[in-house]
Scaffold this active site. Structure first.
Site, short mmCIF file in Angstrom:
data_model
loop_
_atom_site.label_atom_id
_atom_site.label_comp_id
_atom_site.label_asym_id
_atom_site.label_seq_id
_atom_site.Cartn_x
_atom_site.Cartn_y
_atom_site.Cartn_z
N HIS A 1 0.81 -1.21 0.00
CA HIS A 1 0.00 0.00 0.00
C HIS A 1 0.84 1.27 0.00
CE1 HIS A 1 -3.32 -2.71 0.91
NE2 HIS A 1 -4.08 -1.75 0.43
N GLY A 2 2.05 1.20 0.52
CA GLY A 2 2.87 2.40 0.48
C GLY A 2 4.15 2.25 1.28
#
Lengths: 307, 470
Positions: B326-327
């Site tokens: 996701h990041g």
């Protein structure tokens, strides 16, 4: 499928026009702050002195104090975050459409002449009143915003729709002819704003400023430019661009910002850009006095005067 | 080109019109046209990054051909590993390099040895995690023999870059999407109307629900020092709806757009906030990604076929990778770890397998799951771990009157009611017993009303979709 899309479009069009008409009624009857103030400007108020500007106008100039000093009726048409000369032009055009004030005071600043997306968003506050004033509509056309508002009537209300509906049955917020006081902050600004360099104005916006001056002149309205105090240090040439235009047009220019009025009084300020109620009342007395002098001197300013 | 921008609203009908103008028998031309449209769509962000998309496509295409051409296990493995290494390296350089570099510098600073690692100024290409995973899934499937190798480059390139799902999924499987590019897809009215309905509902979720919630959430999470615990609590409660509206909205627009063109993409969300356990939540939230991780990470690690502790370890690894996906931020890592831990606890206690005895118990389970999911979202949304700490501490120690905007809450309330009605309707598979003509009329009226509602209440400033940054 094409037939279905056409049917949906026709139905949408019907909802859009009916919804637009309903929202127009809501706009005129809501107690939402912005909608109500704009409706007053568009068709209600008829002051002798009109104050125009952003939150620094709305929160700094107390009409009752200026009224007491000058003996003229005053309306503060300042709107928070409106920050562009386009917005002020549209406001003035709408007021002139039904009433001609004697004096217009424009509380201005360099940032109002710098292009950014937010200007267009704020201008949409006037979208519900498209069609009432050709002069104001010309700004929407100039900025390429007219098409979308002609296409959809509901879209004219999308900026304030939920707020306007939510506040339809709520009581009015008390205010003094458009002035909105700021409450005392929990702490006053502790550091004075950093020295700022002047921002170059966008040619299109400076042009609109010149159109604004011409609009006042064409209605025989005396325009006074003013810059209210902030808790910051400015370069002494910060407002040179505006001052040059004012000088060329022989307009009185009351600058309370460059001299650093009240920079030794942090207790007057809510933040670096805004006075809270106490500060605004003290400033309004000073402003009312200066404006009265200006009116008595037939709007001639003496360069030696400490404006 | 964002789905919620004027260019897309012009681009999509034009693509549909031209696509159906090409006869279904001219399949190659249709695919070539869709490929050109997809690359145009992607290049509208940053033309140079199309090279990255092309690189990923070429690498997985060639490696899959290499895998299919030989029966030598070692050579097949080399082809697969080469594909994995190149694709994951691209992902690393663009997405994780700066995170790793800054953490290394921080760590060496702590040890008193300062080393300067240059920071990359490359922007994160839109959708890189999505198309990389989709392409890798294909290469792995060919290696496993669960999908046939695609020899037509145009068809394969279209599979990787198909514009409705290119930048934020759903992450499609090759054996589901690839065969669809070999079918003629004549125009179908039902598909068109269903697609349109999905798109309108998706726009509603994004522009009205997500962006209205986003106004409040961003005002609080980006200026924590100006708010109190009450505002933190309200923002933490609204963020789950913001991210659901944002991502489920995007997915619905993508699925609807593909449906209009005659393609069926997988369902990505199934009323996740009605879940009664974390395990159930992950069967309903971002289904295409969670099944991807299940098939390509969790099961290869041993899945459920191993001992208890190893199973928990596998779960934690899968969720940590999911967090990282996701990041590149510790907040996402914590969010992934939290979900991993909660799932391990559920498995250890047998919580999800216990029979529910009453409606009250079901409600209790739903509430507990919802609160836990909201708690984990705080880490996902906070800008830093320290911010997440401030928010949680504020909620538990300084719960005073929140900052409120009556107007926003009114519209959010309306949206939540509409969503709840829809969720219950979907969940119960309830359909109004009406004749087809009345249904068709109601559908047209409903679509027109929804568009009018979005025109009036939507935030129409082309705001970004949250998942684009992944």
């Amino acid at each position: 499928m094409l037939c279905s899309i056409l049917v949906i479009f026709i139905l949408w069009y019907a909802f859009d026009r009916a919804g637009g008409a309903a929202m127009y009624w809501v706009t005129w009857h809501t107690h939402e702050h912005f909608s109500q103030k704009i409706c007053k400007i568009v068709g209600d108020v008829s002051p002798d002195i009109l104050l125009l500007g952003t939150s620094r106008c709305e929160n700094h100039y107390v009409p009752s104090i200026i009224q007491d000093s000058t003996g003229m009726s005053v309306f503060n048409a300042g709107i928070s975050a409106s920050g562009s000369i386009y917005f002020q032009y549209v406001t003035l055009a709408h007021l002139l459409n039904h009433h001609t004030p004697k004096v217009v005071v424009l509380d201005t600043g360099e940032s109002e002449y710098v292009e950014h997306e937010g200007h267009l968003n704020m201008l949409s506050f006037y979208a519900p009143h498209i069609g009432r004033c050709a002069e104001a509509d010309s700004v929407f056309s100039q900025l390429g915003m007219m098409g979308r508002y002609q296409f959809s009537h509901l879209y004219r209300y999308h900026s304030l729709s939920n707020a306007a509906i939510a506040r339809l049955f709520m009581p009015d917020e008390p205010n003094d002819n458009g002035y909105t006081p700021i409450a005392c902050p929990p702490s006053f600004p502790s550091t004075i704003g950093e020295p700022q360099q002047p921002l170059p104005g966008a040619p299109q916006m400076l042009n609109t400023f010149r159109r604004f001056i011409a609009l006042c002149r064409s209605h025989n309205v005396q325009l006074v430019l003013s810059i209210s105090p902030s808790y910051s240090i400015l370069d002494e040439h910060y407002y040179d661009e505006l001052k040059a235009i004012a000088a060329k047009e022989h307009l009185p220019f009351l600058d309370y910002d460059t001299p650093g009025l009240y920079t030794d009084h942090p207790e007057y300020f809510y933040d670096n850009a805004h006075l809270w109620e106490k500060g605004s009342r003290i400033f309004s007395q000073r402003f009312a006095h200066d404006l009265k002098l200006l009116i008595l001197n037939n709007y001639r300013t003496d360069d030696s005067e400490p404006y | 080109m964002l789905f919620n921008s004027l260019p897309f609203l012009l681009f999509f009908p034009a693509v549909c019109f031209l696509y159906y103008c090409i006869p279904g028998s001219w399949l190659r031309l249709r695919n070539l046209f869709l490929l050109a449209a997809s690359y145009y769509f992607y290049m509208s962000w940053e033309p140079a990054y199309a090279l990255l998309l092309l690189t990923s496509t070429v690498v997985t295409y060639l490696s899959a051909l290499g895998i299919a051409q030989t029966t030598d296990k070692r050579k097949r493995k080399v082809c697969l590993v080469a594909s994995l290494v190149i694709n994951l390296s691209l992902l690393f350089v663009f997405k994780y390099y700066n995170f790793l570099a800054s953490n290394l510098m921080w760590l060496t600073d702590l040890c008193g040895v300062r080393i300067n690692i240059p920071i990359s100024k490359l922007l994160l290409p839109v959708g890189i995690s999505f198309y990389t995973f989709q392409a890798l899934g294909y290469a792995i499937d060919v290696y496993r023999g669960t999908t046939k190798v695609e020899r037509n480059f145009v068809t394969y390139a279209l599979f990787v870059s198909f514009f409705p799902q290119l930048v934020a999924g759903p992450i499609e499987r090759s054996n589901s999407l690839l065969p669809q590019f070999k079918q003629p897809h004549p125009f179908d009215y039902d598909n068109g109307m269903k697609g349109l309905r999905m798109m309108v509902w998706g726009y509603f979720l994004k522009l009205v629900l997500a962006d209205r919630c986003g106004d409040y959430v961003n005002a609080v999470f980006n200026h924590l020092d100006m708010h109190n615990g009450g505002s933190y609590a309200v923002a933490s409660l609204l963020f789950p709806f913001q991210i659901y509206g944002d991502f489920a909205g995007y997915s619905l627009i993508a699925i609807g757009a593909a449906r209009i063109l005659g393609f069926r993409l997988m369902q990505n969300f199934r009323q996740p906030y009605l879940s009664c356990s974390i395990g159930e939540f992950w069967k309903r939230w971002h289904i295409s990604l969670s099944t991807w991780f299940k098939d390509y990470v969790y099961i290869p690690l041993g899945g459920n076929r191993v001992g208890k502790w190893r199973r928990y370890f596998n779960l934690m690894v899968t969720f940590v990778i999911s967090g990282c996906w996701h990041g590149a931020n510790w907040t996402f890592l914590c969010w992934g770890m939290l979900h991993g831990m909660l799932l391990c606890i559920e498995k250890a206690t047998g919580y999800s397998k216990q029979a529910v005895r009453s409606h009250l118990e079901m409600f209790g389970r739903w509430l507990l799951t919802f609160v836990l999911v909201c708690f984990a979202w705080v880490f996902f949304r906070a800008n830093t771990l320290a911010d997440a700490g401030i928010v949680l501490r504020g909620i538990f120690t300084n719960l005073s009157t929140p900052f409120t905007r009556v107007s926003d809450f009114c519209i959010i309330g309306v949206c939540l009611v509409v969503m709840l009605v829809d969720a219950v309707k979907q969940e119960r598979r309830y359909h109004l017993p009406l004749n087809p003509t009345v249904k068709a009329v109601l559908l047209h009226v409903w679509l027109a009303m929804m568009i009018a509602f979005i025109t009036l209440f939507g935030v129409l400033d082309s705001s970004q979709f949250i998942y684009f940054q992944f």
